[in-house]
Structure formats: C-alpha cells, structure tokens
Design a protein around this motif. Structure first.
Motif, PDB file in Angstrom:
ATOM      1  N   GLN A   1       0.824  -1.196   0.000  1.00  0.00           N
ATOM      2  CA  GLN A   1       0.000   0.000   0.000  1.00  0.00           C
ATOM      3  C   GLN A   1       0.867   1.258   0.000  1.00  0.00           C
ATOM      4  O   GLN A   1       2.024   1.238   0.424  1.00  0.00           O
TER       5      GLN A   1
ATOM      6  N   ARG B   1      -0.083   8.932   3.278  1.00  0.00           N
ATOM      7  CA  ARG B   1      -1.546   9.078   3.273  1.00  0.00           C
ATOM      8  C   ARG B   1      -1.913  10.408   3.927  1.00  0.00           C
ATOM      9  O   ARG B   1      -2.110  10.492   5.138  1.00  0.00           O
TER      10      ARG B   1
ATOM     11  N   ILE C   1      -7.157  11.893   4.347  1.00  0.00           N
ATOM     12  CA  ILE C   1      -7.846  10.943   5.214  1.00  0.00           C
ATOM     13  C   ILE C   1      -9.352  11.115   5.044  1.00  0.00           C
ATOM     14  O   ILE C   1      -9.891  12.205   5.269  1.00  0.00           O
TER      15      ILE C   1
ATOM     16  N   TYR D   1      -5.017   1.292   0.528  1.00  0.00           N
ATOM     17  CA  TYR D   1      -4.757   2.599  -0.076  1.00  0.00           C
ATOM     18  C   TYR D   1      -3.662   2.463  -1.140  1.00  0.00           C
ATOM     19  O   TYR D   1      -2.613   1.868  -0.892  1.00  0.00           O
TER      20      TYR D   1
ATOM     21  N   THR E   1      -1.776   4.533  -4.817  1.00  0.00           N
ATOM     22  CA  THR E   1      -1.469   5.820  -5.433  1.00  0.00           C
ATOM     23  C   THR E   1      -1.571   5.733  -6.950  1.00  0.00           C
ATOM     24  O   THR E   1      -1.492   4.627  -7.520  1.00  0.00           O
TER      25      THR E   1
ATOM     26  N   ALA F   1      -1.257   8.656  -1.400  1.00  0.00           N
ATOM     27  CA  ALA F   1      -2.362   7.729  -1.631  1.00  0.00           C
ATOM     28  C   ALA F   1      -3.564   8.486  -2.183  1.00  0.00           C
ATOM     29  O   ALA F   1      -4.002   9.492  -1.613  1.00  0.00           O
ATOM     30  N   THR F   2      -4.104   8.025  -3.300  1.00  0.00           N
ATOM     31  CA  THR F   2      -5.235   8.697  -3.951  1.00  0.00           C
ATOM     32  C   THR F   2      -6.464   7.796  -4.073  1.00  0.00           C
ATOM     33  O   THR F   2      -7.560   8.293  -4.326  1.00  0.00           O
TER      34      THR F   2
ATOM     35  N   GLN G   1      -8.868   4.691  -2.293  1.00  0.00           N
ATOM     36  CA  GLN G   1      -9.227   3.863  -1.138  1.00  0.00           C
ATOM     37  C   GLN G   1     -10.164   2.765  -1.620  1.00  0.00           C
ATOM     38  O   GLN G   1     -11.204   3.038  -2.227  1.00  0.00           O
TER      39      GLN G   1
ATOM     40  N   TRP H   1     -12.730  15.132   3.531  1.00  0.00           N
ATOM     41  CA  TRP H   1     -11.644  14.669   4.396  1.00  0.00           C
ATOM     42  C   TRP H   1     -11.882  15.143   5.822  1.00  0.00           C
ATOM     43  O   TRP H   1     -12.631  16.083   6.079  1.00  0.00           O
TER      44      TRP H   1
END
Length: 214
Positions: A160, A164, A167, A180, A182, A191-192, A194, A213
């Motif tokens: 992963q 991050r 959130i 997570y 990217t 990280a983009t 989820q 977020w």
C-alpha cells in the motif's frame, strides 16, 4: 670555508648547531633548472619557525617557482633545491600550490545548484520508494465499483502507498478492510485511491482527491 655572515640558511644552521662538521655543496644543471644539494653531517639544527632558517629558505625557493626538500638518514641531512632559470617554461608556470582564480559562477554552482541537485535526487529516490508496487492505473480503478466480488480486485498491488495525507471523513466499520493505493503522483506518491471490502464484496471504492476529508 667561511660558514658565517651571509651564507644560505642551511649552511648557517650547520655552522651554528654543528660547528666543525663537514658540509658538502653540489651545483648541477638539469634541463632548464639548476639543482643545489647541501649535505650536512650531524644535527643541522633545522629551524622552521617564522621567517628564519629553512622556513625562510623554502619561501624564497617557492617564490622562484622552485622546489625544496629535506631528507635525513644515518646522521646526515641533505637539503635539495630545484630552481628554474629565469624565462624557462618551468619558471613561467604558476606555483603548484597557487589556488586558481575564483569565478563567480563556481560559487553559484557550489552554494545554489549543488544543493538544489541534491534535493532533486532525494525527491526522486523518495518517489521511487513510495510508488514501488503501490500504483494503480486510473483505468483499472475506474473499472472497480462497490458491490463487486473481492475476486475482481485480487490483481491489485500487495503493498500500500505509505504516504496518506488525504484521510476520508467517513468512518470505517470494524468489519471492513481498507487498502490505499497511489496513481504515481510526484513527488510524494500520495495515496489517492481507497478500496475497502468486507471479505466477500467491495464495500467502498473512493477517489480520495474528491473528499470529504477529516
């Protein structure tokens, strides 16, 4: 031989510190330079302090683009000097220890460009680490949706994204497993994506850049 008065410092040191000891002086020519060798028996009393003794002699020789060396063995000290003739190619060369003229561009390169280059190298290394085996292509992400079986996402990376910063605000039920990934963004590989599941189906497929977020 008179060893006092205006004699060279090496000979004067021999007369001062080892009176009566033999002194050998040899003058030769080699190419475009003259070679001077002075051999003294016993302790020649080398004086390298300030502007006296061998220290002063060395400064004089170096001022003429020459070389001076002192060696000692078996109770004999040999002082060797190589001095170029005036107008020779060796004489016209700058002293070996002269520093080259400073250039403004060199200072700019040292204090601005080099640190900047170092920072870029660090960012590249960090990006490589952050995105290694953590990237999911946009087309692959677009093909996932909540409600699909978990098997449809088995080809996703096992590792992963470590960074991050986005959130999600929505709470995550305890029974969900969220991962997570990217899209490879530079320089941090944030990280983009989820992707969550409950063990059987995908429960959330969320682009973190769209918020909200917490």
């Amino acid at each position: 031989m008179n060893l006092t008065g205006k004699n060279p410092p090496t000979v004067t040191n021999a007369a001062k510190h080892s009176p009566g000891a033999p002194v050998g002086i040899r003058l030769t020519v080699e190419g475009d330079a003259q070679l001077v060798t002075v051999a003294t028996a016993g302790d020649a009393g080398e004086d390298t302090g300030g502007w006296s003794g061998l220290a002063r002699l060395e400064r004089r020789v170096r001022a003429l683009n020459g070389e001076l060396s002192v060696r000692g063995a078996d109770g004999t000290r040999v002082t060797f000097a190589r001095i170029p003739f005036p107008g020779s190619s060796y004489d016209n060369a700058p002293p070996a220890d002269d520093a080259p003229a400073r250039r403004p561009g060199a200072a700019t390169l040292r204090w601005v460009l080099l640190p900047a280059l170092g920072a870029v190298c660090v960012l590249l290394a960090f990006h490589t680490w952050a995105t290694y085996a953590t990237v999911v292509e946009r087309d692959r992400f677009a093909g996932l949706a909540a409600g699909q079986p978990v098997a449809s996402a088995r080809d996703l990376p096992q590792r992963q994204a470590p960074v991050r910063l986005l959130i999600p605000a929505d709470p995550i039920p305890a029974s969900w497993r969220c991962r997570y990934f990217t899209d490879g963004n530079f320089p941090l590989g944030i990280a983009t994506f989820q992707i969550c599941d409950d063990g059987e189906t995908l429960t959330r497929v969320h682009d973190l850049r769209r918020g909200p977020w917490r």
